[in-house]
Design an enzyme around this catalytic site. Sequence first.
Site, PDB file in Angstrom:
ATOM      1  CE  LYS A  96      -2.344  -1.312   3.497  1.00 46.05           C
ATOM      2  NZ  LYS A  96      -1.798  -2.558   4.021  1.00 46.05           N
ATOM      3  CB  THR A  97       3.920   2.248   2.215  1.00 43.40           C
ATOM      4  OG1 THR A  97       3.156   1.979   3.226  1.00 43.40           O
ATOM      5  CG2 THR A  97       4.623   3.664   2.161  1.00 43.40           C
TER       6      THR A  97
ATOM      7  CG  ASP B 163      -0.106   3.168   6.761  1.00 49.03           C
ATOM      8  OD1 ASP B 163      -1.056   2.339   6.252  1.00 49.03           O
ATOM      9  OD2 ASP B 163       1.105   2.677   7.144  1.00 49.03           O
TER      10      ASP B 163
ATOM     11  CB  THR C  53      -5.057  -3.621   8.088  1.00 47.49           C
ATOM     12  OG1 THR C  53      -5.537  -3.074   9.138  1.00 47.49           O
ATOM     13  CG2 THR C  53      -3.791  -3.495   7.565  1.00 47.49           C
TER      14      THR C  53
ATOM     15  NE  ARG D 123       6.920  -4.580   5.631  1.00 49.56           N
ATOM     16  CZ  ARG D 123       5.653  -3.872   5.652  1.00 49.56           C
ATOM     17  NH1 ARG D 123       4.746  -4.289   6.282  1.00 49.56           N
ATOM     18  NH2 ARG D 123       5.713  -2.362   5.171  1.00 49.56           N
TER      19      ARG D 123
HETATM   20  N1  LIG Z   1       3.773  -5.475  -5.909  1.00 49.92           N
HETATM   21  C1  LIG Z   1       5.036  -5.488  -5.417  1.00 49.92           C
HETATM   22  N2  LIG Z   1       5.954  -5.518  -6.389  1.00 49.92           N
HETATM   23  C2  LIG Z   1       7.504  -5.552  -5.598  1.00 49.92           C
HETATM   24  N3  LIG Z   1       7.543  -5.478  -4.333  1.00 49.92           N
HETATM   25  C3  LIG Z   1       6.610  -5.192  -3.404  1.00 49.92           C
HETATM   26  C4  LIG Z   1       5.320  -5.119  -4.040  1.00 49.92           C
HETATM   27  N4  LIG Z   1       4.288  -4.649  -3.077  1.00 49.92           N
HETATM   28  C5  LIG Z   1       5.266  -4.633  -1.937  1.00 49.92           C
HETATM   29  N5  LIG Z   1       6.528  -4.803  -2.180  1.00 49.92           N
HETATM   30  C6  LIG Z   1       7.567  -4.567  -1.247  1.00 49.92           C
HETATM   31  O1  LIG Z   1       7.239  -5.172  -0.131  1.00 49.92           O
HETATM   32  C7  LIG Z   1       7.742  -4.158   0.902  1.00 49.92           C
HETATM   33  C8  LIG Z   1       6.505  -3.767   1.495  1.00 49.92           C
HETATM   34  O2  LIG Z   1       5.556  -3.040   0.843  1.00 49.92           O
HETATM   35  P1  LIG Z   1       4.799  -1.811   1.589  1.00 49.92           P
HETATM   36  O3  LIG Z   1       5.760  -0.921   2.569  1.00 49.92           O
HETATM   37  O4  LIG Z   1       4.304  -0.766   0.476  1.00 49.92           O
HETATM   38  O5  LIG Z   1       3.406  -2.411   2.282  1.00 49.92           O
HETATM   39  P2  LIG Z   1       2.287  -1.875   2.972  1.00 49.92           P
HETATM   40  O6  LIG Z   1       1.091  -2.549   2.384  1.00 49.92           O
HETATM   41  O7  LIG Z   1       2.234  -0.334   2.846  1.00 49.92           O
HETATM   42  O8  LIG Z   1       2.760  -2.510   4.339  1.00 49.92           O
HETATM   43  P3  LIG Z   1       2.189  -1.695   5.797  1.00 49.92           P
HETATM   44  O9  LIG Z   1       0.660  -1.387   5.760  1.00 49.92           O
HETATM   45  O10 LIG Z   1       2.507  -2.778   6.808  1.00 49.92           O
HETATM   46  O11 LIG Z   1       2.775  -0.585   5.859  1.00 49.92           O
HETATM   47  C9  LIG Z   1       8.383  -3.215   0.078  1.00 49.92           C
HETATM   48  O12 LIG Z   1       9.631  -3.494   0.195  1.00 49.92           O
HETATM   49  C10 LIG Z   1       7.965  -3.378  -1.245  1.00 49.92           C
HETATM   50  O13 LIG Z   1       9.166  -3.014  -1.951  1.00 49.92           O
END
Ligand SMILES: Nc1ncnc2c1ncn2[C@@H]1O[C@H](COP(=O)(O)OP(=O)(O)OP(=O)(O)O)[C@@H](O)[C@H]1O
Length: 356
Positions: free
Chosen positions: A79-80, A124, A173, A232
């Site tokens: 998401k980030t 977030d 979430t 992740r």
């Molecule tokens: N579709 C994708 N392709 C490649 N790498 C990804 C992808 N999605 C996530 N990642 C990798 O996974 C890691 C976590 O992603 P991110 O921080 O965006 O998750 P998030 O959903 O925001 O988590 P949270 O809600 O815990 O903050 C990052 O290092 C990102 O590079």
Amino acid sequence: MNWDDETPDSATGADPRLVDAGADTEDTAVEAALRPKDLDEFIGQEKVREQLDLVLKAARARGATADHVLLSGAPGLGKTTLSMIIAAEMAAPIRITSGPAIQHAGDLAAILSSLQEGEVLFLDEIHRMSRPAEEMLYMAMEDFRVDVIVGKGPGATAIPLDLPPFTLVGATTRAGLLPPPLRDRFGFTAHMEFYAPAELERVIHRSARLLDVAIDAAGAAEIAGRSRGTPRIANRLLRRVRDYAQVKADGHITVEIASAALGVYEVDARGLDRLDRAVLEALLKLFSGGPVGLSTLSVAVGEERETVEEVAEPFLVREGFLARTPRGRVATPAAWAHLGLAPPQGAPGQAGLFPA
Ligand SMILES: Nc1ncnc2c1ncn2[C@@H]1O[C@H](COP(=O)(O)OP(=O)(O)OP(=O)(O)O)[C@@H](O)[C@H]1O
């Protein structure tokens, strides 16, 4: 599939786990380098990508600011990353904050009033914002205006303040916890799903390239299968396997190296760790597969009730190893098979509770 009740370990006091989907300090440090920078680099989530691509291209063609976007999905699914991609695709700056950081409406007013035109505001955990801040956000999202309250009590006055157009990207979430008036103000809502193993393999190959680690196809597949559908976790397991490959071998990751390394870290072939397996083992070996009450099961495992319920169970339920029934926790036939045990006659699987 139910990810709504996935709770990070920090909320339960359990030890940090390699397979927890929340970010730890090491993740935060390396994730910046591993984040895809544009939609083409973003792996998987085909529907979300296609729809978002249209939303952003249309806004660009009109020379307008993109609609507000709501991203929902479990931690660690990107998401980030996606919010940063939205900013990059719109050639706009991004401001990152979170619901818990905005306790007072004034905190939000300060952020909103300092936004530049077209800026992306990433919020977030938007479901954890305070109610007054949430109400201020409604007006800001719809009319690009906030009322700043000056003074207190009967003498308080509201001073309207115009805001430049901006794009709010909210992440949660728990989309179900958002009040409908807030949800309705997003022009585009995307639900992010867990990743298929083949997609995680691509994530792992990409990260290995960026980290300059040699890995073959079978090695990547082995790590992907243990990553619980979450990029992740895939990236984190890759780093632990890399350590093992450097110390115990020539640095090259093969299926044997990946499997041996994750064996050391007690992450099994389906991504279950020590706690998950302890819960399943107690359920199968001590209670013949259940039904057994949560409290009894927790005592048997030597963990807090909340830890079993919020940390271990969501993944076990999602993977079809455990069911929560009104009479207690019950193991499925898949749980017996996974631990290599034969269900006794009369176990729930045999009694027709889980048809084969
Ligand atoms: N579709 C994708 N392709 C490649 N790498 C990804 C992808 N999605 C996530 N990642 C990798 O996974 C890691 C976590 O992603 P991110 O921080 O965006 O998750 P998030 O959903 O925001 O988590 P949270 O809600 O815990 O903050 C990052 O290092 C990102 O590079």
